[in-house]
Motif scaffolding. Structure first.
Motif, mmCIF file in Angstrom:
data_model
loop_
_atom_site.group_PDB
_atom_site.id
_atom_site.type_symbol
_atom_site.label_atom_id
_atom_site.label_comp_id
_atom_site.label_asym_id
_atom_site.label_seq_id
_atom_site.Cartn_x
_atom_site.Cartn_y
_atom_site.Cartn_z
ATOM 1 N N ARG A 88 24.164 44.047 42.899
ATOM 2 C CA ARG A 88 23.916 42.894 42.018
ATOM 3 C C ARG A 88 23.599 43.310 40.585
ATOM 4 O O ARG A 88 23.680 42.515 39.666
ATOM 5 N N GLU A 89 23.244 44.574 40.384
ATOM 6 C CA GLU A 89 23.000 45.095 39.033
ATOM 7 C C GLU A 89 24.272 44.972 38.188
ATOM 8 O O GLU A 89 24.212 44.835 36.967
ATOM 9 N N HIS A 94 26.907 43.819 33.379
ATOM 10 C CA HIS A 94 28.250 43.646 32.839
ATOM 11 C C HIS A 94 28.678 42.199 32.637
ATOM 12 O O HIS A 94 29.585 41.935 31.867
ATOM 13 N N CYS A 95 28.039 41.296 33.342
ATOM 14 C CA CYS A 95 28.463 39.905 33.224
ATOM 15 C C CYS A 95 27.477 39.053 32.434
ATOM 16 O O CYS A 95 27.873 38.275 31.590
ATOM 17 N N VAL A 96 26.208 39.235 32.709
ATOM 18 C CA VAL A 96 25.204 38.386 32.073
ATOM 19 C C VAL A 96 24.785 38.951 30.724
ATOM 20 O O VAL A 96 24.903 38.281 29.698
ATOM 21 N N GLU A 97 24.316 40.194 30.706
ATOM 22 C CA GLU A 97 23.771 40.762 29.466
ATOM 23 C C GLU A 97 24.838 41.093 28.433
ATOM 24 O O GLU A 97 24.711 40.755 27.272
ATOM 25 N N SER A 98 25.902 41.766 28.856
ATOM 26 C CA SER A 98 26.905 42.179 27.873
ATOM 27 C C SER A 98 28.034 41.167 27.742
ATOM 28 O O SER A 98 28.688 41.103 26.713
ATOM 29 N N LEU A 101 32.555 41.541 31.264
ATOM 30 C CA LEU A 101 33.420 41.369 32.427
ATOM 31 C C LEU A 101 33.219 40.017 33.093
ATOM 32 O O LEU A 101 32.105 39.519 33.183
ATOM 33 N N ARG A 102 34.315 39.468 33.556
ATOM 34 C CA ARG A 102 34.266 38.311 34.443
ATOM 35 C C ARG A 102 34.655 38.822 35.826
ATOM 36 O O ARG A 102 35.537 39.671 35.956
ATOM 37 N N ILE A 103 34.012 38.292 36.854
ATOM 38 C CA ILE A 103 34.269 38.751 38.217
ATOM 39 C C ILE A 103 35.105 37.736 38.969
ATOM 40 O O ILE A 103 34.813 36.536 38.947
ATOM 41 N N ILE A 104 36.124 38.253 39.639
ATOM 42 C CA ILE A 104 36.872 37.485 40.635
ATOM 43 C C ILE A 104 36.370 38.016 41.969
ATOM 44 O O ILE A 104 36.557 39.206 42.276
ATOM 45 N N ARG A 105 35.699 37.212 42.727
ATOM 46 C CA ARG A 105 35.122 37.646 43.993
ATOM 47 C C ARG A 105 36.117 37.382 45.116
ATOM 48 O O ARG A 105 36.502 36.243 45.359
#
Length: 110
Positions: A88-89, A94-98, A101-105
């Motif tokens: 979850r880090e 990579h998604c919230v702070e910076s 990246l967008r994640i495709i789960r």
């Protein structure tokens, strides 16, 4: 209403990039850090192919480590498709702070 998006996956060479550039799907995927796949490529190869793409490139991974995701972001990917488990880090860094990246789960339907 959401529209359907098309992703062609498993690019391994410049000829593959030329084909998807002609077809113009929404996304093109490259398998990284998963040596079990015959479509797995090195990060260096992925960077080279990513520069040739006319659409968004997707780094396709299986249970990536935080370090691998950092390398993917540094290579210039803005989308990562994650199969199986992940730390979850990754979301935090990579998604919230910076916001890089967008994640495709990927969800297994079994």
């Amino acid at each position: 209403m959401r529209s359907t998006k098309i992703k062609i996956c498993g690019l391994t060479c410049e000829e593959d990039v030329d084909i998807v550039n002609a077809a113009l799907p929404d996304f093109a995927g490259m398998v990284l850090f998963f040596p079990k796949s015959r479509r797995n490529i090195s990060l260096e190869c992925a960077e080279r192919l990513l520069r040739r793409l006319k659409m968004s490139g997707v780094a396709v991974t299986v249970s990536p480590t935080v370090e691998q995701v950092s390398e993917i972001a540094e290579a210039g990917f803005t989308l990562i498709q994650i199969h199986a488990e992940f730390d979850r880090e990754i979301l935090k860094l990579h998604c919230v702070e910076s916001g890089k990246l967008r994640i495709i789960r990927a969800i297994n339907s079994r």
